[in-house]
Design a protein around this motif. Structure first.
Motif, short mmCIF file in Angstrom:
data_model
loop_
_atom_site.label_atom_id
_atom_site.label_comp_id
_atom_site.label_asym_id
_atom_site.label_seq_id
_atom_site.Cartn_x
_atom_site.Cartn_y
_atom_site.Cartn_z
N GLY A 39 27.20 57.92 51.36
CA GLY A 39 25.86 57.41 51.09
C GLY A 39 25.56 56.07 51.74
N ALA A 40 26.44 55.58 52.60
CA ALA A 40 26.25 54.27 53.21
C ALA A 40 25.04 54.22 54.15
N ALA A 41 24.64 55.36 54.73
CA ALA A 41 23.53 55.39 55.69
C ALA A 41 22.20 55.76 55.04
N LYS A 42 22.18 55.86 53.72
CA LYS A 42 20.96 56.27 53.03
C LYS A 42 19.82 55.31 53.34
N GLY A 43 18.71 55.88 53.82
CA GLY A 43 17.52 55.10 54.12
C GLY A 43 17.52 54.47 55.50
N LEU A 44 18.58 54.64 56.30
CA LEU A 44 18.63 54.04 57.62
C LEU A 44 17.89 54.85 58.67
#
Length: 80
Positions: A57-62
């Motif tokens: 989930g580290a790239a969520k919204g990127l």
């Protein structure tokens, strides 16, 4: 020294160097995995290998997937 420790040492002595290095890495992995259950000596505090943190989930919204993402690409219509 326990019997299990003696058996492990005897088995290690029969392995080639590359496999001994692999065993050492596995021991470090096990120690890092169960870090809370091992007492820390002064020499161990500097040699601790920490398990990497999860990046789920580290790239969520990127980035955003465009609405026409699944539409055919105009440049490839000749091949369809």
């Amino acid at each position: 020294m326990t019997t299990a420790t003696k058996n492990i040492i005897n088995k290690l002595e029969t392995l080639p160097e590359s496999m001994v290095n692999e065993v050492e890495d596995f021991i470090d992995f096990l120690k890092a995995k169960h870090l809370k259950s091992f007492p820390k000596s002064a020499s161990e505090k500097t040699n601790i290998v920490e398990e990497p943190k999860s990046l789920y989930g580290a790239a969520k919204g990127l980035f955003i997937i465009p609405k026409d993402f699944n539409d055919p690409i105009d440049d490839l219509k000749d091949y369809m």
